[in-house]
Scaffold this motif. Structure first.
Motif, PDB file in Angstrom:
ATOM      1  N   ALA A   1       5.239   3.535  -1.320  1.00  0.00           N
ATOM      2  CA  ALA A   1       5.832   4.865  -1.170  1.00  0.00           C
ATOM      3  C   ALA A   1       4.902   5.781  -0.379  1.00  0.00           C
ATOM      4  N   THR A   2       5.515   6.840   0.169  1.00  0.00           N
ATOM      5  CA  THR A   2       4.766   7.909   0.833  1.00  0.00           C
ATOM      6  C   THR A   2       4.888   9.163  -0.006  1.00  0.00           C
ATOM      7  N   ARG A   3       3.746   9.698  -0.426  1.00  0.00           N
ATOM      8  CA  ARG A   3       3.731  10.869  -1.307  1.00  0.00           C
ATOM      9  C   ARG A   3       3.201  12.067  -0.529  1.00  0.00           C
ATOM     10  N   ARG A   4       3.940  13.165  -0.566  1.00  0.00           N
ATOM     11  CA  ARG A   4       3.512  14.409   0.070  1.00  0.00           C
ATOM     12  C   ARG A   4       2.720  15.233  -0.939  1.00  0.00           C
ATOM     13  N   LEU A   5       1.487  15.609  -0.559  1.00  0.00           N
ATOM     14  CA  LEU A   5       0.650  16.398  -1.450  1.00  0.00           C
ATOM     15  C   LEU A   5      -0.060  17.473  -0.641  1.00  0.00           C
ATOM     16  N   ASP A   6       0.451  18.702  -0.707  1.00  0.00           N
ATOM     17  CA  ASP A   6      -0.220  19.839  -0.078  1.00  0.00           C
ATOM     18  C   ASP A   6      -1.255  20.394  -1.053  1.00  0.00           C
TER      19      ASP A   6
ATOM     20  N   PRO B   1       0.827  -1.221   0.000  1.00  0.00           N
ATOM     21  CA  PRO B   1       0.000   0.000   0.000  1.00  0.00           C
ATOM     22  C   PRO B   1       0.854   1.260   0.000  1.00  0.00           C
ATOM     23  N   ALA B   2       0.304   2.300  -0.586  1.00  0.00           N
ATOM     24  CA  ALA B   2       0.962   3.604  -0.613  1.00  0.00           C
ATOM     25  C   ALA B   2       0.282   4.535   0.375  1.00  0.00           C
ATOM     26  N   THR B   3       0.972   5.633   0.694  1.00  0.00           N
ATOM     27  CA  THR B   3       0.461   6.614   1.655  1.00  0.00           C
ATOM     28  C   THR B   3       0.535   8.001   1.052  1.00  0.00           C
ATOM     29  N   LEU B   4      -0.505   8.777   1.316  1.00  0.00           N
ATOM     30  CA  LEU B   4      -0.580  10.154   0.836  1.00  0.00           C
ATOM     31  C   LEU B   4      -0.835  11.060   2.034  1.00  0.00           C
ATOM     32  N   ASN B   5      -0.068  12.136   2.176  1.00  0.00           N
ATOM     33  CA  ASN B   5      -0.304  13.072   3.279  1.00  0.00           C
ATOM     34  C   ASN B   5       0.094  14.482   2.871  1.00  0.00           C
ATOM     35  N   GLY B   6      -0.292  15.442   3.731  1.00  0.00           N
ATOM     36  CA  GLY B   6       0.053  16.827   3.451  1.00  0.00           C
ATOM     37  C   GLY B   6      -0.864  17.783   4.183  1.00  0.00           C
ATOM     38  N   TYR B   7      -0.704  19.067   3.907  1.00  0.00           N
ATOM     39  CA  TYR B   7      -1.515  20.124   4.511  1.00  0.00           C
ATOM     40  C   TYR B   7      -2.557  20.615   3.506  1.00  0.00           C
ATOM     41  N   VAL B   8      -3.712  21.028   4.022  1.00  0.00           N
ATOM     42  CA  VAL B   8      -4.731  21.689   3.214  1.00  0.00           C
ATOM     43  C   VAL B   8      -4.779  23.145   3.658  1.00  0.00           C
ATOM     44  N   ARG B   9      -4.628  24.072   2.690  1.00  0.00           N
ATOM     45  CA  ARG B   9      -4.502  25.492   3.036  1.00  0.00           C
ATOM     46  C   ARG B   9      -5.466  26.344   2.221  1.00  0.00           C
ATOM     47  N   ASP B  10      -5.717  27.516   2.768  1.00  0.00           N
ATOM     48  CA  ASP B  10      -6.419  28.585   2.050  1.00  0.00           C
ATOM     49  C   ASP B  10      -5.462  29.114   0.984  1.00  0.00           C
ATOM     50  N   ALA B  11      -5.886  29.059  -0.280  1.00  0.00           N
ATOM     51  CA  ALA B  11      -4.992  29.466  -1.365  1.00  0.00           C
ATOM     52  C   ALA B  11      -4.655  30.944  -1.307  1.00  0.00           C
ATOM     53  N   ALA B  12      -5.558  31.758  -0.750  1.00  0.00           N
ATOM     54  CA  ALA B  12      -5.319  33.198  -0.722  1.00  0.00           C
ATOM     55  C   ALA B  12      -4.372  33.602   0.397  1.00  0.00           C
ATOM     56  N   SER B  13      -4.542  33.016   1.593  1.00  0.00           N
ATOM     57  CA  SER B  13      -3.765  33.456   2.751  1.00  0.00           C
ATOM     58  C   SER B  13      -2.687  32.476   3.180  1.00  0.00           C
ATOM     59  N   GLY B  14      -2.798  31.211   2.767  1.00  0.00           N
ATOM     60  CA  GLY B  14      -1.853  30.206   3.234  1.00  0.00           C
ATOM     61  C   GLY B  14      -2.209  29.621   4.583  1.00  0.00           C
ATOM     62  N   GLU B  15      -3.327  30.054   5.199  1.00  0.00           N
ATOM     63  CA  GLU B  15      -3.777  29.489   6.476  1.00  0.00           C
ATOM     64  C   GLU B  15      -4.165  28.024   6.289  1.00  0.00           C
ATOM     65  N   THR B  16      -3.760  27.170   7.218  1.00  0.00           N
ATOM     66  CA  THR B  16      -4.205  25.783   7.172  1.00  0.00           C
ATOM     67  C   THR B  16      -5.681  25.711   7.541  1.00  0.00           C
ATOM     68  N   LEU B  17      -6.374  24.718   7.003  1.00  0.00           N
ATOM     69  CA  LEU B  17      -7.809  24.543   7.209  1.00  0.00           C
ATOM     70  C   LEU B  17      -8.045  23.309   8.081  1.00  0.00           C
ATOM     71  N   ILE B  18      -8.703  23.514   9.206  1.00  0.00           N
ATOM     72  CA  ILE B  18      -8.974  22.447  10.160  1.00  0.00           C
ATOM     73  C   ILE B  18     -10.255  21.717   9.768  1.00  0.00           C
ATOM     74  N   GLN B  19     -10.213  20.381   9.790  1.00  0.00           N
ATOM     75  CA  GLN B  19     -11.348  19.529   9.451  1.00  0.00           C
ATOM     76  C   GLN B  19     -11.788  19.676   7.996  1.00  0.00           C
ATOM     77  N   ALA B  20     -10.847  20.002   7.097  1.00  0.00           N
ATOM     78  CA  ALA B  20     -11.116  19.913   5.676  1.00  0.00           C
ATOM     79  C   ALA B  20     -11.176  18.430   5.283  1.00  0.00           C
ATOM     80  N   THR B  21     -11.981  18.111   4.283  1.00  0.00           N
ATOM     81  CA  THR B  21     -12.163  16.725   3.847  1.00  0.00           C
ATOM     82  C   THR B  21     -11.276  16.441   2.646  1.00  0.00           C
ATOM     83  N   VAL B  22     -10.509  15.349   2.716  1.00  0.00           N
ATOM     84  CA  VAL B  22      -9.664  14.892   1.611  1.00  0.00           C
ATOM     85  C   VAL B  22     -10.045  13.453   1.308  1.00  0.00           C
ATOM     86  N   ARG B  23     -10.363  13.166   0.040  1.00  0.00           N
ATOM     87  CA  ARG B  23     -10.766  11.805  -0.317  1.00  0.00           C
ATOM     88  C   ARG B  23     -10.223  11.439  -1.686  1.00  0.00           C
TER      89      ARG B  23
END
Length: 764
Positions: free
Chosen positions: A94-99, A24-46
């Motif tokens: 592999a582990t892939r970083r995807l912000d 199995p592979a792994t995907l991780n990273g941060y989800v951010r506001d594109a305008a400000s760069g603020e991270t978004l808490i409880q954003a959904t990634v699927r």
């Protein structure tokens, strides 16, 4: 080489290749506001086309483990933002970083932006509610947008009056709610006698409310949790804001840090009510108008990325109230109280499936009330200082299982004094040590089932000075274990059935004053004073009713044991042991909550309704032995909030509420006690047949407002025009009894009249 041997080697190579491709592979990273760069808490990634999905944690980080190798399309979404899609290729093992960056939704014309349907969230636990800061700032309010007053509109959350922002959640008192700001406990989050909370909405990034049966990651309170995070700051460009209002004015600035990959956010708020108070003092012959008054809030946060996997941040808050209130010619109250907090956090991505955070916190609450009456002065200073350290680790190896664990420990020092006419009655200092640890696991066995279990252990040790000083300080230690369990089952895409249960403990209690929050006093467990305890059960159903509507229904019940607060029968505390200061009680609460939300179209809003009851009793005291409803008990509580997009930058908002009148005690007679040191030397008291056996008339009120947003040449602006209590319903607050008259004269004290409010905000 013989053919059979070669064949076996080829088969072995094929098997190894097949095994490698199945890794199995792994995907991780941060989800951010594109305008400000603020991270978004409880954003959904699927992963598109599958049931594989995850929500970002409080740092905005997600992990998707156990993925099949190959090409996948990742979809990220968050309410108020455009959906982001990105296709990536995952190598086996592999582990892939995807912000992921999500552009905020905005109005580019007069057309209505229609948001995507929000799916049923498996991460949304029973009793959990997201609080939209945009809604908080849009609601009509008395002088100032206030977080806690907006939370009071949700089902299961009650308000005691127009003059209090305190949270009474599911039958619990305000001290039974844990208030966290960037992971640091805030012990008295109020301003202006409790009229407003201390949280500047322009500084807040995210708010999450756990109304009951909260997870093992939190502890130390019987009922609920409000978890608040300040803004990290714009990582891309510098912005400022300025707001002028009738009660307070605010200023803020945020932007990237020069020379490093980081950001900062600074916000300040100060009262501007002083001119209005001066006019009232000059034109009204009325006791209780402050002679002097101000409050302020300062919020700051700085964060720096040390690398792709490491981030350090520092957050701080300071707030203070100073009020002088005269009552006639011979009485006055001087109130000086506030909070200080600081938090230093280090976040690290440990691996493709693990995330850790270490945090150091400091919090201080102080209250220095001084009162004088007939040339007699009394004081009751109270301080609470809390230093702590915490480590939390999240591990998400695959989509079937995830685990969390953490430890939290610190030093708590309580100071409590009281003096009367320069004579010290109480001088109590209680340095305490506390520690806790938890483990929590979440299992997805399939077929829509999710089972979450946790166990939390809490230790509290204090050294309590006997108030008579007749004996040496005596150690006091308590260890409590709290299990929690949550089970949920998803049916299709639109229905989730949930159940949760848990046990909770609390080592502190707040002795609260209904009139002035500056007189609120914290006390702790000690010798002969065990921790408070509660068991809770919650059953709920969450449904999507088409694309626009969502209905949540929850039924709850909770017990309350070992409650402790100051014994009102103690007229003189001198010489009493610590245990003798208190009365000990028990109680229960139960109810049902209904929340209907509409999230699409020009007209949006919510309707919340709660039917519930809460009861208390103190078995060892004759006058409190029978079960009685506390003042904040409400059988019915209904709220309706509507927002309508009028076009051309205008938006209208309305909020209406109805609640059963609060319980109160009807006096049946009076008596006199001579020799009292105040006034004419006589203390008047009342005979009662039962505690809180009567009800005030029902409470109801409607507020309306309009907001205009636009752009001037140098700044974006927001103009708010609001009218509170539209039809001037003067809800009854309490009765005042005048003993100088015979028969006793009863005066009704009313709550807020109709009030206008105007504010202007600039963002540049």
């Amino acid at each position: 080489m013989p053919l059979p041997t070669l064949s076996r080697l080829l088969l072995l190579a094929l098997a190894l290749a097949a095994g490698a491709s199945a890794q199995p592979a792994t995907l991780n990273g941060y989800v951010r506001d594109a305008a400000s760069g603020e991270t978004l808490i409880q954003a959904t990634v699927r992963v598109d086309g599958t049931t594989r999905g995850a929500a970002t944690n409080v740092q905005g980080f997600y992990t998707l483990g156990g993925l099949d190798a190959g090409e996948v399309t990742v979809v990220a979404s968050y309410v108020g933002y455009e959906t982001a899609r990105q296709t990536v290729t995952l190598a086996p093992g592999a582990t892939r970083r995807l912000d992921l960056d999500l552009p905020p939704e905005g109005l580019t014309s007069d057309e209505v932006v229609v948001e995507a349907e929000e799916p049923i969230e498996e991460e949304r636990a029973p009793g959990t509610q997201n609080v939209s800061i945009d809604l908080v700032e849009a609601l009509p309010t008395v002088f100032e947008a206030d977080l806690f007053r907006s939370i009071q509109l949700l089902p299961g959350v009650k308000a005691s009056s127009d003059f209090s922002s305190a949270l009474y959640i599911r039958g619990g008192s305000p001290d039974q709610t844990l208030i966290l700001l960037d992971g640091t406990t805030v012990y008295n989050p109020t301003h202006f006698f409790g009229f407003f909370s201390t949280f500047n909405t322009e500084a807040i990034k995210d708010v999450r409310l756990y109304k009951g049966a909260y997870p093992s990651t939190y502890g130390g309170r019987l009922g609920s949790v409000v978890d608040i995070y300040n803004r990290d700051g714009n990582r891309n460009e510098t912005h400022g804001s300025l707001t002028a209002g009738l009660l307070a004015s605010r200023v803020g600035i945020e932007g990237p840090l020069p020379g490093v990959n980081g950001s900062y956010s600074l916000n300040a708020r100060r009262s501007t009510l002083e001119p209005l108070l001066a006019v009232l003092r000059e034109n009204l012959d009325q006791d209780g108008i402050p002679e002097s008054f101000y409050f302020y809030d300062l919020n700051g946060k700085v964060g720096v990325d040390l690398g792709p996997n490491d981030r350090i941040s520092l957050a701080a808050y300071a707030g203070r109230d100073q009020v002088v209130v005269p009552f006639g010619d011979d009485a006055r109250f001087d109130l000086d109280y506030g909070n200080r907090t600081a938090s230093l956090a280090y976040n690290r991505v440990l691996s493709g499936t693990a995330f850790a955070q270490a945090r150091l916190t400091a919090s201080r609450y102080f209250s220095y009330p001084v009162g004088s009456f007939a040339e007699t002065e009394f004081e009751r200073p109270n301080t609470l200082t809390d230093y702590s350290g915490r480590l939390d680790v999240e591990w998400l190896p695959n989509q079937t299982f995830e685990a969390r664990t953490g430890v939290w420990g610190g030093v708590l020092n309580l100071g409590l004094q009281s003096s009367f006419n320069e004579s010290v009655q109480t001088d109590y200092s209680n340095p305490s040590r506390y520690a806790s640890g938890y483990v929590q696991g979440k299992l997805r066995p399939g077929s829509g089932w999710i089972v979450t279990g946790g166990l939390r252990a809490e230790y509290f040790r204090s050294v309590t000075d006997d108030l008579t000083d007749a004996v040496d300080p005596e150690p006091s230690a308590y260890l409590r274990v709290s299990p929690q369990l949550q089970v949920e089952r998803t049916f299709g895409e639109n229905v989730v059935v949930q159940a949760a249960a848990g046990r909770y403990h609390q080592f502190l209690s707040l002795i609260s004053n209904e009139s002035f929050s500056g007189f609120d006093t914290w006390v702790t467990t000690g010798v002969g004073v065990p921790p408070q305890a509660s068991e809770q059960v919650v059953l709920g159903v969450k449904t999507n009713l088409g694309e626009a509507y969502r209905l949540d229904v929850e039924v709850y019940g909770r017990t309350l044991r070992d409650l402790f607060d100051i014994d009102p029968n103690n007229q003189d505390v001198a010489g009493l042991s610590y245990r003798e200061l208190f009365r000990f009680g028990e109680g229960y609460a139960y109810g049902a909550e209904f929340l209907l939300e509409k999230g699409l179209g020009r007209l949006t809003g919510l309707t919340s309704y709660t039917i519930g009851a809460t009861r208390r009793r103190y078995p060892d005291l004759q006058q409190f032995r029978e079960t009685f409803p506390p003042k904040y008990d409400r059988l019915h509580d209904l709220t309706v909030v509507l927002q309508y997009d009028l076009g051309r930058g205008w938006e209208a908002t309305a909020a209406g509420s109805y609640a059963t009148g609060q319980a109160y005690t009807v006096p049946s007679g009076r008596y006199e006690i001579p020799g009292f040191p105040f006034g004419d030397g006589t203390l008047n008291g009342l005979f009662v047949n039962g505690l809180n056996t009567s009800r005030l008339p029902p409470y109801h009120r409607v507020d309306i407002g309009a907001t205009k947003r636009g752009r001037w040449s140098f700044a974006d602006y927001e103009l708010q025009l609001q009218l509170v209590n539209v039809y001037n319903r003067r809800n009854l607050w309490f009765f005042v009894y005048d003993f100088d008259e015979n028969p006793v004269e009863v005066t009704e004290v009313r709550q807020l009249p109709v009030l206008p409010n105007v504010s202007l905000s600039l963002a540049f």
